[in-house]
Design a protein around this motif. Sequence first.
Motif, short mmCIF file in Angstrom:
data_model
loop_
_atom_site.label_atom_id
_atom_site.label_comp_id
_atom_site.label_asym_id
_atom_site.label_seq_id
_atom_site.Cartn_x
_atom_site.Cartn_y
_atom_site.Cartn_z
N TYR A 173 -30.93 -0.96 -2.56
CA TYR A 173 -29.97 0.01 -2.02
C TYR A 173 -29.43 -0.49 -0.69
O TYR A 173 -30.11 -1.23 0.02
CB TYR A 173 -30.67 1.37 -1.83
CG TYR A 173 -31.27 1.90 -3.09
CD1 TYR A 173 -30.52 2.68 -3.96
CD2 TYR A 173 -32.58 1.60 -3.45
CE1 TYR A 173 -31.07 3.16 -5.14
CE2 TYR A 173 -33.13 2.06 -4.62
CZ TYR A 173 -32.38 2.85 -5.46
OH TYR A 173 -32.91 3.31 -6.64
N ASN A 201 -23.47 -1.30 1.18
CA ASN A 201 -22.45 -1.90 0.33
C ASN A 201 -23.14 -2.85 -0.66
O ASN A 201 -24.29 -3.24 -0.45
CB ASN A 201 -21.38 -2.62 1.15
CG ASN A 201 -21.97 -3.68 2.05
OD1 ASN A 201 -22.72 -4.53 1.60
ND2 ASN A 201 -21.66 -3.60 3.34
N THR A 208 -23.59 -2.11 -10.53
CA THR A 208 -23.45 -1.54 -9.19
C THR A 208 -22.93 -0.12 -9.30
O THR A 208 -22.01 0.14 -10.06
CB THR A 208 -22.48 -2.39 -8.35
OG1 THR A 208 -22.93 -3.74 -8.36
CG2 THR A 208 -22.40 -1.91 -6.93
N GLU A 209 -23.55 0.79 -8.56
CA GLU A 209 -23.13 2.19 -8.57
C GLU A 209 -23.10 2.75 -7.16
O GLU A 209 -23.90 2.36 -6.32
CB GLU A 209 -24.09 3.03 -9.40
CG GLU A 209 -24.08 2.73 -10.88
CD GLU A 209 -24.94 3.70 -11.64
OE1 GLU A 209 -24.99 4.88 -11.25
OE2 GLU A 209 -25.55 3.29 -12.63
N VAL A 210 -22.17 3.67 -6.94
CA VAL A 210 -22.13 4.38 -5.67
C VAL A 210 -23.03 5.61 -5.81
O VAL A 210 -22.82 6.44 -6.68
CB VAL A 210 -20.69 4.82 -5.31
CG1 VAL A 210 -20.69 5.62 -4.02
CG2 VAL A 210 -19.77 3.63 -5.23
N SER A 247 -23.79 7.68 -3.05
CA SER A 247 -23.07 8.64 -2.21
C SER A 247 -22.14 7.81 -1.32
O SER A 247 -22.29 6.58 -1.25
CB SER A 247 -24.04 9.48 -1.37
OG SER A 247 -24.74 8.66 -0.47
N PRO A 248 -21.20 8.43 -0.67
CA PRO A 248 -20.28 7.65 0.18
C PRO A 248 -21.06 6.78 1.19
O PRO A 248 -21.91 7.27 1.93
CB PRO A 248 -19.46 8.71 0.90
CG PRO A 248 -19.49 9.88 -0.03
CD PRO A 248 -20.85 9.84 -0.66
N TYR A 278 -23.29 4.49 0.40
CA TYR A 278 -24.64 4.16 -0.05
C TYR A 278 -24.57 3.68 -1.50
O TYR A 278 -24.18 4.44 -2.38
CB TYR A 278 -25.57 5.37 0.09
CG TYR A 278 -27.03 5.02 0.03
CD1 TYR A 278 -27.63 4.29 1.05
CD2 TYR A 278 -27.82 5.41 -1.04
CE1 TYR A 278 -28.97 3.96 1.01
CE2 TYR A 278 -29.16 5.10 -1.08
CZ TYR A 278 -29.73 4.37 -0.05
OH TYR A 278 -31.06 4.06 -0.10
N TRP A 279 -24.95 2.45 -1.75
CA TRP A 279 -24.82 1.82 -3.05
C TRP A 279 -26.18 1.49 -3.65
O TRP A 279 -27.15 1.26 -2.93
CB TRP A 279 -24.04 0.52 -2.92
CG TRP A 279 -22.62 0.70 -2.53
CD1 TRP A 279 -22.16 1.05 -1.28
CD2 TRP A 279 -21.47 0.59 -3.35
NE1 TRP A 279 -20.78 1.12 -1.29
CE2 TRP A 279 -20.33 0.84 -2.56
CE3 TRP A 279 -21.30 0.27 -4.69
CZ2 TRP A 279 -19.05 0.79 -3.05
CZ3 TRP A 279 -20.01 0.22 -5.19
CH2 TRP A 279 -18.91 0.48 -4.39
#
Length: 84
Positions: free
Chosen positions: A39, A42, A68-70, A72-73, A75-76
């Motif tokens: 985590y 980016n 790859t997933e977001v 929360s804004p 935080y990847w």
Amino acid sequence: MGSLPRRIAAVTLTTATLLGLAGAATSASATTIRYFKAYGPNPSYAAPRAWAAAHAAGYTDAQCSQETEVISPGYWEVIVTCVS
């Protein structure tokens, strides 16, 4: 009527043979899937850490793929999936 026990024995033997072959095929084709997650703010920050964990576990680049997933804004989550 005398041939009925022989037929039952033949069917039982055939069934046992097929089940034995199916079990051997299942054992021979067993695969292992492992997930390595990292985590960060980016993907450029998180990806090297996930890949490093996969390489430390003995997997090569050819055995793995990355998602790859977001979360929360800002935080990847990077998931490296490896198959052996």
